[in-house]
Scaffold this motif. Structure first.
Motif, PDB file in Angstrom:
ATOM      1  N   GLN A  56      35.475  40.715  25.449  1.00 44.79           N
ATOM      2  CA  GLN A  56      34.872  41.856  24.758  1.00 44.79           C
ATOM      3  C   GLN A  56      35.141  43.151  25.356  1.00 44.79           C
ATOM      4  O   GLN A  56      35.317  44.096  24.823  1.00 44.79           O
ATOM      5  N   ASN A  57      34.580  43.052  26.647  1.00 39.81           N
ATOM      6  CA  ASN A  57      34.752  44.389  27.313  1.00 39.81           C
ATOM      7  C   ASN A  57      35.823  44.634  28.389  1.00 39.81           C
ATOM      8  O   ASN A  57      35.801  45.461  29.279  1.00 39.81           O
ATOM      9  N   ALA A  58      36.784  43.637  28.401  1.00 38.56           N
ATOM     10  CA  ALA A  58      38.226  43.937  29.330  1.00 38.56           C
ATOM     11  C   ALA A  58      38.552  45.281  29.341  1.00 38.56           C
ATOM     12  O   ALA A  58      38.808  46.056  28.090  1.00 38.56           O
ATOM     13  N   ASN A  59      38.773  45.794  30.586  1.00 39.74           N
ATOM     14  CA  ASN A  59      39.074  47.322  30.607  1.00 39.74           C
ATOM     15  C   ASN A  59      40.826  47.489  30.627  1.00 39.74           C
ATOM     16  O   ASN A  59      41.358  47.057  31.748  1.00 39.74           O
ATOM     17  N   PRO A  60      41.495  48.224  29.561  1.00 37.82           N
ATOM     18  CA  PRO A  60      42.885  48.421  29.774  1.00 37.82           C
ATOM     19  C   PRO A  60      43.346  49.285  30.753  1.00 37.82           C
ATOM     20  O   PRO A  60      44.386  49.271  30.949  1.00 37.82           O
ATOM     21  N   GLU A  61      42.223  49.899  31.442  1.00 35.75           N
ATOM     22  CA  GLU A  61      42.736  50.837  32.409  1.00 35.75           C
ATOM     23  C   GLU A  61      42.608  50.372  33.938  1.00 35.75           C
ATOM     24  O   GLU A  61      42.631  51.136  34.749  1.00 35.75           O
ATOM     25  N   TRP A  62      42.270  48.962  34.029  1.00 37.33           N
ATOM     26  CA  TRP A  62      42.289  48.327  35.346  1.00 37.33           C
ATOM     27  C   TRP A  62      43.491  48.757  36.187  1.00 37.33           C
ATOM     28  O   TRP A  62      44.604  48.832  35.598  1.00 37.33           O
ATOM     29  N   ASP A  63      43.257  49.048  37.494  1.00 34.06           N
ATOM     30  CA  ASP A  63      44.227  49.439  38.284  1.00 34.06           C
ATOM     31  C   ASP A  63      44.966  48.184  38.962  1.00 34.06           C
ATOM     32  O   ASP A  63      44.224  47.012  38.623  1.00 34.06           O
TER      33      ASP A  63
ATOM     34  N   GLU B 260      42.004  46.426  40.891  1.00 33.68           N
ATOM     35  CA  GLU B 260      40.912  45.996  40.265  1.00 33.68           C
ATOM     36  C   GLU B 260      41.260  44.740  39.355  1.00 33.68           C
ATOM     37  O   GLU B 260      40.597  43.693  39.145  1.00 33.68           O
ATOM     38  N   PHE B 261      42.321  44.762  38.636  1.00 30.22           N
ATOM     39  CA  PHE B 261      42.849  43.594  37.676  1.00 30.22           C
ATOM     40  C   PHE B 261      42.883  42.582  38.516  1.00 30.22           C
ATOM     41  O   PHE B 261      42.721  41.439  38.186  1.00 30.22           O
ATOM     42  N   SER B 262      43.687  42.438  39.901  1.00 34.44           N
ATOM     43  CA  SER B 262      43.563  41.379  40.643  1.00 34.44           C
ATOM     44  C   SER B 262      42.329  40.541  40.948  1.00 34.44           C
ATOM     45  O   SER B 262      42.245  39.541  40.840  1.00 34.44           O
ATOM     46  N   GLU B 263      41.270  41.445  41.249  1.00 35.64           N
ATOM     47  CA  GLU B 263      40.030  40.905  41.593  1.00 35.64           C
ATOM     48  C   GLU B 263      39.443  40.616  40.407  1.00 35.64           C
ATOM     49  O   GLU B 263      38.782  39.210  40.330  1.00 35.64           O
ATOM     50  N   VAL B 264      39.643  41.204  39.222  1.00 37.48           N
ATOM     51  CA  VAL B 264      39.203  40.570  37.934  1.00 37.48           C
ATOM     52  C   VAL B 264      39.842  39.054  37.660  1.00 37.48           C
ATOM     53  O   VAL B 264      38.732  38.277  37.154  1.00 37.48           O
ATOM     54  N   LEU B 265      41.111  39.253  37.891  1.00 33.04           N
ATOM     55  CA  LEU B 265      41.513  38.067  37.156  1.00 33.04           C
ATOM     56  C   LEU B 265      41.464  36.798  38.191  1.00 33.04           C
ATOM     57  O   LEU B 265      41.080  35.636  37.685  1.00 33.04           O
ATOM     58  N   GLU B 266      41.295  37.078  39.260  1.00 28.97           N
ATOM     59  CA  GLU B 266      40.882  35.975  40.454  1.00 28.97           C
ATOM     60  C   GLU B 266      39.239  35.410  39.990  1.00 28.97           C
ATOM     61  O   GLU B 266      39.253  34.229  40.104  1.00 28.97           O
ATOM     62  N   ASP B 267      38.423  36.284  39.629  1.00 26.75           N
ATOM     63  CA  ASP B 267      37.006  35.718  39.244  1.00 26.75           C
ATOM     64  C   ASP B 267      37.146  35.265  37.989  1.00 26.75           C
ATOM     65  O   ASP B 267      36.401  34.018  37.882  1.00 26.75           O
ATOM     66  N   TYR B 268      37.903  35.692  36.824  1.00 31.36           N
ATOM     67  CA  TYR B 268      38.077  34.989  35.694  1.00 31.36           C
ATOM     68  C   TYR B 268      38.646  33.567  35.728  1.00 31.36           C
ATOM     69  O   TYR B 268      38.019  32.656  35.062  1.00 31.36           O
ATOM     70  N   LEU B 269      39.534  33.401  36.413  1.00 32.16           N
ATOM     71  CA  LEU B 269      40.341  32.174  36.679  1.00 32.16           C
ATOM     72  C   LEU B 269      39.362  31.344  37.281  1.00 32.16           C
ATOM     73  O   LEU B 269      39.716  29.950  37.188  1.00 32.16           O
ATOM     74  N   THR B 270      38.651  31.632  38.134  1.00 31.74           N
ATOM     75  CA  THR B 270      37.765  30.874  39.108  1.00 31.74           C
ATOM     76  C   THR B 270      36.703  30.538  38.220  1.00 31.74           C
ATOM     77  O   THR B 270      36.345  29.110  38.154  1.00 31.74           O
ATOM     78  N   ARG B 271      36.309  30.954  37.302  1.00 28.43           N
ATOM     79  CA  ARG B 271      35.411  30.374  36.182  1.00 28.43           C
ATOM     80  C   ARG B 271      36.010  29.334  35.360  1.00 28.43           C
ATOM     81  O   ARG B 271      35.423  28.394  34.971  1.00 28.43           O
ATOM     82  N   ILE B 272      37.362  29.586  35.000  1.00 27.77           N
ATOM     83  CA  ILE B 272      38.022  28.511  34.007  1.00 27.77           C
ATOM     84  C   ILE B 272      38.036  27.447  34.849  1.00 27.77           C
ATOM     85  O   ILE B 272      37.900  26.135  34.392  1.00 27.77           O
TER      86      ILE B 272
END
Length: 250
Positions: free
Chosen positions: A214-221, A224-236
């Motif tokens: 819901q709060n995903a940021n379209p302005e990640w550089d 930032e996006f690489s770090e967020v994606l790694e954390d997100y996929l770790t959850r999965i």
């Protein structure tokens, strides 16, 4: 539908969508074409051939009230690609998913689950553009479309149930992100039925994933996006590794 009529309708639909994109402040500069694949089982997808983006739709999509929304969605992907958004940079996304697959020894279907999860993150950002192109009435119609994504039945297979949980989170996050409340209550009831079969631990993970999307940021550089994606996929991956409490569902 006669061939000439179909071709005219396709052109009119694409022109309408391109005009909506431009009016909303998201002009697409690339060459885009819209074609029909009679053998396609799902609604549609986009591919890039040379310097042209081709939006492929199924025959039955021609009669769907969601056709315009589909074309807008695919054009929003094109816009993000033109913009060079990190979410649409294969060098970033493919490397992270491949690194996870190798490091964790993931099976083919577990990798597909990661790709699906990434697609939901990418799509919720892409759909920000789509909803800015829609009227209020069209937005409510789109919310009904998301309701159809909600699964109520768990399977007892952690990989399948993880995929369903993330899809449910994406659908609910999508309507909350746009403050569309008409369909939300029914969607939440269906999702709670699904979660009730899995237990409190899954419920907590669902809430965290739904909030994240819901709060995903379209302005990640890119960093930032690489770090967020790694954390997100770790959850999965952690969800897919969960077996306890599922055997009774089989």
């Amino acid at each position: 539908m006669a061939l000439g009529t179909k071709d005219t309708y396709l052109k009119q639909t694409l022109d309408w969508a391109l005009d909506r994109m431009a009016q909303a402040g998201y002009p697409v500069k690339s060459k885009v074409s819209l074609v029909v694949d009679p053998s396609l089982k799902f609604m549609g997808y986009a591919k890039e051939v040379g310097d042209t983006h081709i939006i492929v739709i199924s025959s039955w999509a021609l009669d769907s009230e969601m056709l315009g929304g589909l074309v807008l969605h695919e054009l929003a992907h094109v816009y993000h690609s033109e913009k060079g958004s990190p979410t649409h940079n294969p060098a970033i996304v493919d490397k992270i998913i491949q690194d996870f697959a190798r490091r964790e020894g993931l099976s083919e279907r577990e990798v597909r689950a990661l790709v699906d999860a990434f697609s939901h993150l990418q799509n919720i950002i892409v759909d920000d553009i789509v909803f800015r192109c829609l009227t209020e009435k069209e937005s409510r119609l789109a919310a009904k479309f998301f309701m159809e994504w909600i699964s109520e039945q768990a399977t007892g297979d952690a990989v399948v149930d993880t995929t369903l949980l993330v899809r449910n989170a994406f659908a609910i996050a999508s309507v909350r992100r746009r403050n569309i409340t008409e369909a939300l209550h029914e969607m939440e009831l269906r999702s709670k039925k699904f979660l009730s079969l899995l237990g409190e631990e899954w419920e907590r993970d669902f809430e965290e994933l739904e909030s994240f999307l819901q709060n995903a940021n379209p302005e990640w550089d890119e960093i930032e996006f690489s770090e967020v994606l790694e954390d997100y996929l770790t959850r999965i991956i952690n969800l897919m590794s969960r077996r306890r409490g599922l055997e009774d569902l089989r």
